[in-house]
Motif scaffolding. Structure first.
Motif, PDB file in Angstrom:
ATOM      1  N   THR A  52       0.832  -1.200   0.000  1.00 37.25           N
ATOM      2  CA  THR A  52       0.000   0.000   0.000  1.00 37.25           C
ATOM      3  C   THR A  52       0.870   1.256   0.000  1.00 37.25           C
ATOM      4  OG1 THR A  52      -1.759  -1.166   1.190  1.00 37.25           O
ATOM      5  CG2 THR A  52      -1.802   1.243   1.248  1.00 37.25           C
ATOM      6  N   LEU A  53       1.931   1.251   0.817  1.00 37.20           N
ATOM      7  CA  LEU A  53       2.852   2.393   0.879  1.00 37.20           C
ATOM      8  C   LEU A  53       3.563   2.593  -0.458  1.00 37.20           C
ATOM      9  CD1 LEU A  53       4.457   1.820   4.396  1.00 37.20           C
ATOM     10  CD2 LEU A  53       2.878   3.655   3.752  1.00 37.20           C
ATOM     11  N   ALA A  54       3.898   1.486  -1.128  1.00 39.76           N
ATOM     12  CA  ALA A  54       4.648   1.571  -2.381  1.00 39.76           C
ATOM     13  C   ALA A  54       3.859   2.264  -3.478  1.00 39.76           C
ATOM     14  CB  ALA A  54       5.056   0.169  -2.830  1.00 39.76           C
ATOM     15  N   LYS A  55       2.541   2.324  -3.357  1.00 36.80           N
ATOM     16  CA  LYS A  55       1.716   2.992  -4.361  1.00 36.80           C
ATOM     17  C   LYS A  55       1.730   4.512  -4.210  1.00 36.80           C
ATOM     18  CE  LYS A  55      -1.453  -0.950  -4.722  1.00 36.80           C
ATOM     19  NZ  LYS A  55      -2.851  -1.416  -4.495  1.00 36.80           N
ATOM     20  N   GLN A  56       2.256   5.000  -3.077  1.00 33.96           N
ATOM     21  CA  GLN A  56       2.303   6.442  -2.859  1.00 33.96           C
ATOM     22  C   GLN A  56       3.440   7.048  -3.677  1.00 33.96           C
ATOM     23  OE1 GLN A  56       2.683   7.155   1.341  1.00 33.96           O
ATOM     24  NE2 GLN A  56       0.791   6.040   1.864  1.00 33.96           N
ATOM     25  N   PRO A  57       3.206   8.134  -4.350  1.00 34.58           N
ATOM     26  CA  PRO A  57       4.259   8.779  -5.166  1.00 34.58           C
ATOM     27  C   PRO A  57       5.475   9.148  -4.311  1.00 34.58           C
ATOM     28  CG  PRO A  57       2.099   9.717  -5.639  1.00 34.58           C
ATOM     29  CD  PRO A  57       1.924   8.848  -4.433  1.00 34.58           C
ATOM     30  N   GLY A  58       6.646   8.764  -4.784  1.00 39.23           N
ATOM     31  CA  GLY A  58       7.886   9.152  -4.124  1.00 39.23           C
ATOM     32  C   GLY A  58       8.288   8.283  -2.949  1.00 39.23           C
ATOM     33  N   TRP A  59       7.406   7.399  -2.530  1.00 41.27           N
ATOM     34  CA  TRP A  59       7.737   6.592  -1.323  1.00 41.27           C
ATOM     35  C   TRP A  59       8.948   5.692  -1.572  1.00 41.27           C
ATOM     36  CZ3 TRP A  59       8.084   1.373  -0.371  1.00 41.27           C
ATOM     37  CH2 TRP A  59       8.222   0.998   0.979  1.00 41.27           C
ATOM     38  N   PHE A  60       8.952   5.015  -2.724  1.00 43.04           N
ATOM     39  CA  PHE A  60      10.046   4.073  -3.000  1.00 43.04           C
ATOM     40  C   PHE A  60      11.374   4.808  -3.094  1.00 43.04           C
ATOM     41  CE2 PHE A  60      12.886   1.739  -5.804  1.00 43.04           C
ATOM     42  CZ  PHE A  60      12.892   0.489  -5.196  1.00 43.04           C
ATOM     43  N   HIS A  61      11.392   5.984  -3.758  1.00 37.86           N
ATOM     44  CA  HIS A  61      12.637   6.744  -3.892  1.00 37.86           C
ATOM     45  C   HIS A  61      13.153   7.166  -2.536  1.00 37.86           C
ATOM     46  CE1 HIS A  61      15.057  10.430  -4.438  1.00 37.86           C
ATOM     47  NE2 HIS A  61      15.537   9.766  -5.497  1.00 37.86           N
ATOM     48  N   ASP A  62      12.274   7.687  -1.698  1.00 36.12           N
ATOM     49  CA  ASP A  62      12.692   8.109  -0.355  1.00 36.12           C
ATOM     50  C   ASP A  62      13.218   6.921   0.450  1.00 36.12           C
ATOM     51  OD1 ASP A  62      11.926  10.633  -1.009  1.00 36.12           O
ATOM     52  OD2 ASP A  62       9.971  10.504   0.013  1.00 36.12           O
ATOM     53  N   MET A  63      12.527   5.791   0.338  1.00 37.09           N
ATOM     54  CA  MET A  63      12.959   4.606   1.077  1.00 37.09           C
ATOM     55  C   MET A  63      14.316   4.114   0.579  1.00 37.09           C
ATOM     56  SD  MET A  63      13.221   1.036   0.898  1.00 37.09           S
ATOM     57  CE  MET A  63      12.124   0.544  -0.423  1.00 37.09           C
ATOM     58  N   ALA A  64      14.542   4.152  -0.744  1.00 34.19           N
ATOM     59  CA  ALA A  64      15.808   3.704  -1.321  1.00 34.19           C
ATOM     60  C   ALA A  64      16.968   4.561  -0.836  1.00 34.19           C
ATOM     61  CB  ALA A  64      15.728   3.726  -2.842  1.00 34.19           C
ATOM     62  N   VAL A  65      16.747   5.865  -0.744  1.00 30.57           N
ATOM     63  CA  VAL A  65      17.804   6.763  -0.255  1.00 30.57           C
ATOM     64  C   VAL A  65      18.035   6.544   1.231  1.00 30.57           C
ATOM     65  CG1 VAL A  65      18.424   9.177   0.113  1.00 30.57           C
ATOM     66  CG2 VAL A  65      17.337   8.479  -2.041  1.00 30.57           C
ATOM     67  N   ARG A  66      16.927   6.426   1.978  1.00 31.02           N
ATOM     68  CA  ARG A  66      17.026   6.283   3.434  1.00 31.02           C
ATOM     69  C   ARG A  66      17.708   4.978   3.827  1.00 31.02           C
ATOM     70  NH1 ARG A  66      12.147   6.872   4.128  1.00 31.02           N
ATOM     71  NH2 ARG A  66      11.424   4.736   4.524  1.00 31.02           N
ATOM     72  N   ARG A  67      17.458   3.900   3.092  1.00 29.06           N
ATOM     73  CA  ARG A  67      17.989   2.583   3.439  1.00 29.06           C
ATOM     74  C   ARG A  67      19.269   2.222   2.672  1.00 29.06           C
ATOM     75  NH1 ARG A  67      15.708   2.092   8.197  1.00 29.06           N
ATOM     76  NH2 ARG A  67      13.428   2.119   8.105  1.00 29.06           N
ATOM     77  N   HIS A  68      19.744   3.137   1.791  1.00 35.38           N
ATOM     78  CA  HIS A  68      20.969   2.888   1.017  1.00 35.38           C
ATOM     79  C   HIS A  68      20.850   1.603   0.203  1.00 35.38           C
ATOM     80  CE1 HIS A  68      22.746   6.047   3.479  1.00 35.38           C
ATOM     81  NE2 HIS A  68      22.429   5.367   4.569  1.00 35.38           N
ATOM     82  N   LEU A  69      19.758   1.500  -0.568  1.00 38.06           N
ATOM     83  CA  LEU A  69      19.579   0.310  -1.385  1.00 38.06           C
ATOM     84  C   LEU A  69      20.712   0.195  -2.397  1.00 38.06           C
ATOM     85  CD1 LEU A  69      15.750   0.149  -2.211  1.00 38.06           C
ATOM     86  CD2 LEU A  69      17.016  -0.956  -0.368  1.00 38.06           C
ATOM     87  N   PRO A  70      21.273  -0.988  -2.565  1.00 38.44           N
ATOM     88  CA  PRO A  70      22.368  -1.157  -3.532  1.00 38.44           C
ATOM     89  C   PRO A  70      21.855  -1.000  -4.964  1.00 38.44           C
ATOM     90  CG  PRO A  70      21.682  -3.280  -2.642  1.00 38.44           C
ATOM     91  CD  PRO A  70      20.972  -2.229  -1.848  1.00 38.44           C
ATOM     92  N   GLY A  71      22.762  -0.538  -5.862  1.00 36.80           N
ATOM     93  CA  GLY A  71      22.396  -0.333  -7.250  1.00 36.80           C
ATOM     94  C   GLY A  71      22.368  -1.636  -8.036  1.00 36.80           C
ATOM     95  N   ARG A  72      22.146  -1.491  -9.378  1.00 36.25           N
ATOM     96  CA  ARG A  72      22.018  -2.660 -10.234  1.00 36.25           C
ATOM     97  C   ARG A  72      23.284  -3.513 -10.206  1.00 36.25           C
ATOM     98  NH1 ARG A  72      18.748  -4.118 -14.296  1.00 36.25           N
ATOM     99  NH2 ARG A  72      17.688  -2.091 -14.219  1.00 36.25           N
ATOM    100  N   GLU A  73      24.454  -2.862 -10.248  1.00 32.46           N
ATOM    101  CA  GLU A  73      25.705  -3.618 -10.263  1.00 32.46           C
ATOM    102  C   GLU A  73      25.868  -4.435  -8.982  1.00 32.46           C
ATOM    103  OE1 GLU A  73      28.996  -1.100 -11.013  1.00 32.46           O
ATOM    104  OE2 GLU A  73      28.370  -0.578 -13.064  1.00 32.46           O
ATOM    105  N   ALA A  74      25.499  -3.830  -7.837  1.00 36.04           N
ATOM    106  CA  ALA A  74      25.606  -4.542  -6.565  1.00 36.04           C
ATOM    107  C   ALA A  74      24.650  -5.736  -6.536  1.00 36.04           C
ATOM    108  CB  ALA A  74      25.313  -3.595  -5.404  1.00 36.04           C
ATOM    109  N   VAL A  75      23.428  -5.534  -7.065  1.00 36.55           N
ATOM    110  CA  VAL A  75      22.460  -6.631  -7.096  1.00 36.55           C
ATOM    111  C   VAL A  75      22.967  -7.766  -7.970  1.00 36.55           C
ATOM    112  CG1 VAL A  75      20.131  -7.286  -7.812  1.00 36.55           C
ATOM    113  CG2 VAL A  75      20.494  -5.132  -6.604  1.00 36.55           C
ATOM    114  N   GLU A  76      23.550  -7.410  -9.151  1.00 36.33           N
ATOM    115  CA  GLU A  76      24.104  -8.441 -10.022  1.00 36.33           C
ATOM    116  C   GLU A  76      25.242  -9.191  -9.340  1.00 36.33           C
ATOM    117  OE1 GLU A  76      25.206  -6.342 -13.526  1.00 36.33           O
ATOM    118  OE2 GLU A  76      23.153  -6.230 -14.315  1.00 36.33           O
ATOM    119  N   GLN A  77      26.028  -8.449  -8.546  1.00 39.98           N
ATOM    120  CA  GLN A  77      27.120  -9.080  -7.809  1.00 39.98           C
ATOM    121  C   GLN A  77      26.574 -10.072  -6.785  1.00 39.98           C
ATOM    122  OE1 GLN A  77      30.537  -8.456  -8.332  1.00 39.98           O
ATOM    123  NE2 GLN A  77      30.773 -10.247  -7.030  1.00 39.98           N
ATOM    124  N   LEU A  78      25.490  -9.694  -6.096  1.00 40.10           N
ATOM    125  CA  LEU A  78      24.889 -10.585  -5.104  1.00 40.10           C
ATOM    126  C   LEU A  78      24.353 -11.859  -5.760  1.00 40.10           C
ATOM    127  CD1 LEU A  78      22.953  -8.004  -2.868  1.00 40.10           C
ATOM    128  CD2 LEU A  78      24.979  -9.316  -2.229  1.00 40.10           C
TER     129      LEU A  78
END
Length: 556
Positions: free
Chosen positions: A195-221
């Motif tokens: 439900t939260l993910a449907k709110q505009p900007g929520w995912f971007h704010d969460m990604a910055v706040r939690r330091h989500l790894p980028g595509r290269e890091a995900v591929e490495q994992l």
């Protein structure tokens, strides 16, 4: 010593397993907070991480994972047979399933935190899992598999504790509720996050706040995931291939294990007698699953004792606890190097209670005991005048009254034979005079029967009467039976004589007949009743007995 070394490794495997299970428990309880809210889950994660990411605990946790896995692979390799009871097999298969199921989750949380600085809170973890049906299925399976695997292991450990039978229902309830609440908490949190993910900007704010790894890091994992799964498969296959090669190399040195029914099982050197039973599909008790913690798998060595290495200190301790006779070994610890003939001493369905309390007399021993027989007089005629329901009801009341008398006097209720009762005194070697206990049981039987006659009152055309015979002497005591039906009983002349003394109450017109031997063993005055010299069928000599009109009058 090899035995002590194996015992210490077993203790280490148990300790690391309990530590890892505690982690799973706290993690599941944290998930269950999702039933309250996502915020409650994150709030519960604060003390969870404070403990589990405290550097010394974190190092101990990682060492426990490696150690428990290594010891599990060692145990798999050392097995000389993959035949095993259902619950052992289930624990093994579930344990082998855990690494593939949890590796991605471990890489995406703990490793991503260590390597890429991810602040692995619940919102991004739940979102990542909830966004994929496959990941939800994998994670759900992982929760159930890890929990059941741990519960089986704890069950094997606790089932030998004296208090376990009383706590079993409560423990089973907790074992059932905790994973259910955990999965429900996760499901509720997933709804909130989606439900939260449907709110505009929520995912971007969460990604910055939690330091989500980028595509290269995900591929490495995911690359590390591939390496980890391949490495795991290589290790497991290596262990299985190693077992096969070992068995192939030593197959020509097969050791024969013989059983009383004539069956012979060929095993490889290093296999245990318990493994021989499993290879040969021979039912063999083992409450602790072959871990050397109980005594239910013990066997008597009939031949080939010299081919067995001496027992370890731990095996000797277990055998001493149950008072095992010479020539007795734990089947799960004894590894014959040559021909050996054995006989299991407990029935295949032996329980944890028997593991805790079974002394060696259960396997056969001669003891000085008192034997009591009691029988209702004229019951055949009585039963013909009653409805079947009334007969069964009355017999059950009678058996209860007689059984309570025996137990209260410290005796062992052997069996009910028709409307008769057989009881033994002194079979367990506990303090107390068996002869005195038997007389006390006869007195209590008489009193209980009088109370029963009074309570039934006019329902009985005539009061119930019983005849009781008691003799004292040597008898062979042991568990006897067939298949799953085994009972502790006694055989010998003493038993036969007691039965005939009960019959003699009819001729002597009294309630109780006891032998002079019993009176002497009880060390009571011989004036307890009138002495008679009688002949008994099957005995060449006469027997001095005492006839007591009413056993309730006995003064002990």
């Amino acid at each position: 010593m090899p035995g002590r070394h194996t015992h210490l490794l077993g203790r280490l495997r148990l300790a690391t397993g309990l530590f890892l299970f505690f982690y799973v428990l706290t993690h599941n309880l944290n998930h269950a907070l999702g039933l309250v809210s996502l915020a409650a889950m994150d709030a519960g994660r604060i003390p969870f991480l404070a403990f589990w990411r405290f550097p010394p605990i974190e190092i101990l946790f990682l060492l426990s994972i490696v150690t428990h896995f290594a010891l599990g692979m060692r145990a798999l390799y050392n097995r000389h047979s993959l035949r095993m009871p259902f619950w052992e097999g289930a624990q093994l298969i579930l344990g082998l399933s855990i690494p593939p199921l949890l590796t991605l989750h471990f890489l995406g949380t703990a490793v991503a935190h260590w390597v890429f600085g991810l602040d692995d809170a619940y919102e991004e973890t739940v979102l990542a899992l909830a966004s994929s049906g496959i990941l939800v299925a994998v994670q759900t399976t992982a929760v159930l598999v890890t929990w059941i695997h741990g519960c089986i292991g704890i069950g094997f450990w606790l089932r030998l504790k004296p208090w376990y039978p009383k706590a079993r229902i409560a423990l089973f309830t907790a074992a059932l509720l905790i994973p259910v609440l955990s999965l429900l908490g996760f499901a509720q949190a997933a709804r909130e996050v989606l439900t939260l993910a449907k709110q505009p900007g929520w995912f971007h704010d969460m990604a910055v706040r939690r330091h989500l790894p980028g595509r290269e890091a995900v591929e490495q994992l995911y690359l590390w995931l591939d390496f980890a799964l391949v490495g795991y498969a290589v290790i497991v296959l290596g262990v299985l291939v190693g077992r096969y090669l070992r068995d192939w190399l030593i197959r020509h040195r097969a050791v024969r294990v013989a059983y009383p029914d004539g069956k012979v099982v060929n095993i490889q050197p290093g296999s245990t007698i318990l493994e021989a039973s499993r290879i040969g599909n021979i039912p063999h008790a083992s409450v602790c699953g072959g871990r050397g913690r109980c005594s239910t798998c013990r066997v008597r060595i009939l031949a080939g004792d010299a081919t067995l290495p001496p027992p370890s200190v731990e095996e000797l301790r277990v055998l001493a606890r149950v008072g095992a006779a010479p020539g007795t070994r734990l089947a799960c610890q004894a590894r014959p190097q040559g021909y050996v003939k054995v006989v299991p001493l407990l029935p295949p369905g032996a329980t944890s209670r028997q593991a805790q309390a079974q002394a060696d007399f259960h396997s056969g021993k001669e003891r000085e005991i008192a034997v009591l027989f009691a029988d209702i007089r004229g019951f055949t005629q009585f039963s013909e005048q009653r409805l079947p329901y009334d007969v069964v009801f009355l017999l059950n009341r009678y058996f209860r009254a007689m059984g309570e008398a025996v137990i209260a006097s410290g005796g062992h209720l052997d069996k009910f034979i028709g409307d008769g009762v057989m009881a033994l005194f002194g079979v367990d070697g506990k303090p107390g005079n068996p002869a005195t206990q038997a007389l006390d049981a006869a007195r209590r039987m008489s009193l209980n029967l009088a109370e029963m006659n009074a309570s039934f009152g006019e329902e009985l055309q005539a009061p119930l009467r019983i005849g009781i015979g008691i003799h004292y002497g040597p008898a062979i005591v042991g568990e006897m039976g067939f298949g799953t039906i085994h009972t502790l009983t006694a055989v010998g002349d003493t038993v036969n004589t007691a039965s005939r003394l009960e019959t003699a109450t009819k001729e002597l017109n009294c309630q109780l007949v006891v032998s002079e031997t019993l009176v002497q063993a009880a060390e009571i005055p011989s004036e307890i009743g009138k002495m008679h010299e009688i002949e008994l069928r099957g005995r060449s000599a006469t027997l001095h007995v005492y006839a007591i009109k009413n056993a309730a009058t006995l003064e002990l």
